[in-house]
Scaffold this motif. Structure first.
Motif, PDB file in Angstrom:
ATOM      1  N   SER A 152       2.742  81.689  27.150  1.00 26.97           N
ATOM      2  CA  SER A 152       2.824  80.229  27.088  1.00 26.97           C
ATOM      3  C   SER A 152       3.016  79.796  25.640  1.00 26.97           C
ATOM      4  N   GLY A 153       3.310  78.504  25.446  1.00 24.78           N
ATOM      5  CA  GLY A 153       3.489  77.994  24.089  1.00 24.78           C
ATOM      6  C   GLY A 153       2.240  78.155  23.243  1.00 24.78           C
ATOM      7  N   GLY A 154       1.080  77.839  23.815  1.00 27.21           N
ATOM      8  CA  GLY A 154      -0.170  77.992  23.078  1.00 27.21           C
ATOM      9  C   GLY A 154      -0.461  79.442  22.719  1.00 27.21           C
ATOM     10  N   GLN A 155      -0.151  80.348  23.639  1.00 25.57           N
ATOM     11  CA  GLN A 155      -0.345  81.772  23.370  1.00 25.57           C
ATOM     12  C   GLN A 155       0.603  82.254  22.279  1.00 25.57           C
ATOM     13  N   GLN A 156       1.849  81.785  22.324  1.00 23.78           N
ATOM     14  CA  GLN A 156       2.811  82.171  21.283  1.00 23.78           C
ATOM     15  C   GLN A 156       2.354  81.684  19.910  1.00 23.78           C
ATOM     16  N   ASP A 175       3.124  74.316   9.315  1.00 26.79           N
ATOM     17  CA  ASP A 175       4.044  73.183   9.377  1.00 26.79           C
ATOM     18  C   ASP A 175       4.072  72.638  10.808  1.00 26.79           C
ATOM     19  N   GLU A 176       3.419  71.497  11.038  1.00 20.60           N
ATOM     20  CA  GLU A 176       3.343  70.881  12.364  1.00 20.60           C
ATOM     21  C   GLU A 176       2.990  71.936  13.431  1.00 20.60           C
ATOM     22  N   PRO A 177       1.886  72.660  13.254  1.00 15.36           N
ATOM     23  CA  PRO A 177       1.586  73.810  14.113  1.00 15.36           C
ATOM     24  C   PRO A 177       1.320  73.483  15.575  1.00 15.36           C
ATOM     25  N   ASP A 182       0.829  71.260  24.261  1.00 19.74           N
ATOM     26  CA  ASP A 182       0.074  70.248  24.995  1.00 19.74           C
ATOM     27  C   ASP A 182      -1.291  70.073  24.339  1.00 19.74           C
ATOM     28  N   SER A 183      -2.033  69.055  24.759  1.00 24.43           N
ATOM     29  CA  SER A 183      -3.299  68.710  24.112  1.00 24.43           C
ATOM     30  C   SER A 183      -4.327  69.840  24.163  1.00 24.43           C
ATOM     31  N   LYS A 187      -5.799  71.778  20.857  1.00 28.52           N
ATOM     32  CA  LYS A 187      -7.239  71.863  20.579  1.00 28.52           C
ATOM     33  C   LYS A 187      -7.625  73.298  20.212  1.00 28.52           C
ATOM     34  N   ILE A 188      -7.127  74.260  20.967  1.00 24.19           N
ATOM     35  CA  ILE A 188      -7.440  75.668  20.704  1.00 24.19           C
ATOM     36  C   ILE A 188      -6.899  76.089  19.339  1.00 24.19           C
TER      37      ILE A 188
END
Length: 241
Positions: A152-156, A175-177, A182-183, A187-188
């Motif tokens: 997923s995007g968060g995992q990447q 840079d804009e990490p 998603d929210s 947060k993570i």
């Protein structure tokens, strides 16, 4: 996290950057002065076009200023050649980008170990360092043999942060990490930066989002290529809380 010794790890003095394209000059930075102390967590805010990414490139030694000085651990890096700058960048600075910048044809393991290759670290030791970095950012070892596109995007983004810290750099630039997350994932990621800061890394985040900037201890406002002041944000608005 405030350093007990208050050592300046990164310093910019009257940094200006002019881009010239087809005879047209654009001044992206107009004389930036900034001191970042070891162990700081700094956010730099500003609207689109204010020069945030250009400033991050100066701090990360990805580009040289048109004029002015950049010091890393007291060394004037603007006087160094490309090879010397690359060596400092590889050892002292980790990067996290909005677009992750992972190599999709490589596994997660291979992506994270990329900064270690120039150091000629034995493969067994590299594997230990990769595992440690991935676990440090809340990742899972089951990801190691997967391709980034299987995550997923968060995992990447956590993989990208692991790559940034695998060599234990003093400074982590982001840079804009959370810009593409998603929210819940944002947060993570911010919780991860807070923990990295507590572990001793100096964190500098560029963002336009006040809920991201609120996680930092110091927040500077960049406008029209100049730092115009320091902001006081309500930390309860931080996405990590």
């Amino acid at each position: 996290m405030v350093s007990y010794l208050r050592e300046i790890v990164l310093k910019l003095v009257e940094v200006k950057k002019i881009y010239r394209v087809d005879g047209v000059e654009t001044m992206a930075l107009r004389g930036v002065d900034l001191e970042v102390y070891r162990g700081d967590f700094v956010a730099i805010m500003g609207p689109s076009g204010s020069g945030k990414t250009t400033l991050l490139n100066m701090m990360g030694l990805l580009d040289k200023p048109t004029s002015g000085k950049v010091y890393v651990d007291g060394v004037d890096v603007t006087m160094l050649g490309d090879r010397e700058m690359a060596e400092i960048r590889n050892k002292k600075i980790g990067f996290v980008f909005q677009q992750f910048n992972l190599v999709n044809r490589l596994s997660v393991l291979e992506n994270i170990e990329l900064p270690l290759i120039p150091r000629r670290i034995p493969r067994k030791k590299r594997l230990e360092m990769v595992k440690s970095a991935l676990l440090k950012v809340g990742g899972e070892l089951s990801w190691l043999n997967k391709k980034p596109t299987q995550l997923s995007g968060g995992q990447q983004q956590r993989v990208a942060i692991a790559r940034a810290i695998v060599g234990n750099p003093e400074i982590v630039l982001a840079d804009e990490p959370t810009g593409n997350l998603d929210s819940a994932s944002a947060k993570i990621i911010m919780e991860t930066f807070i923990e990295l800061n507590k572990a001793g890394h100096t964190i500098i985040v560029v963002t336009h989002d006040p809920e991201i900037a609120a996680c930092a201890e110091k927040v500077y406002l960049l406008r029209d290529g100049v730092i115009v002041g320091e902001l006081s944000l309500d930390k309860s608005k931080c996405k990590a809380y």
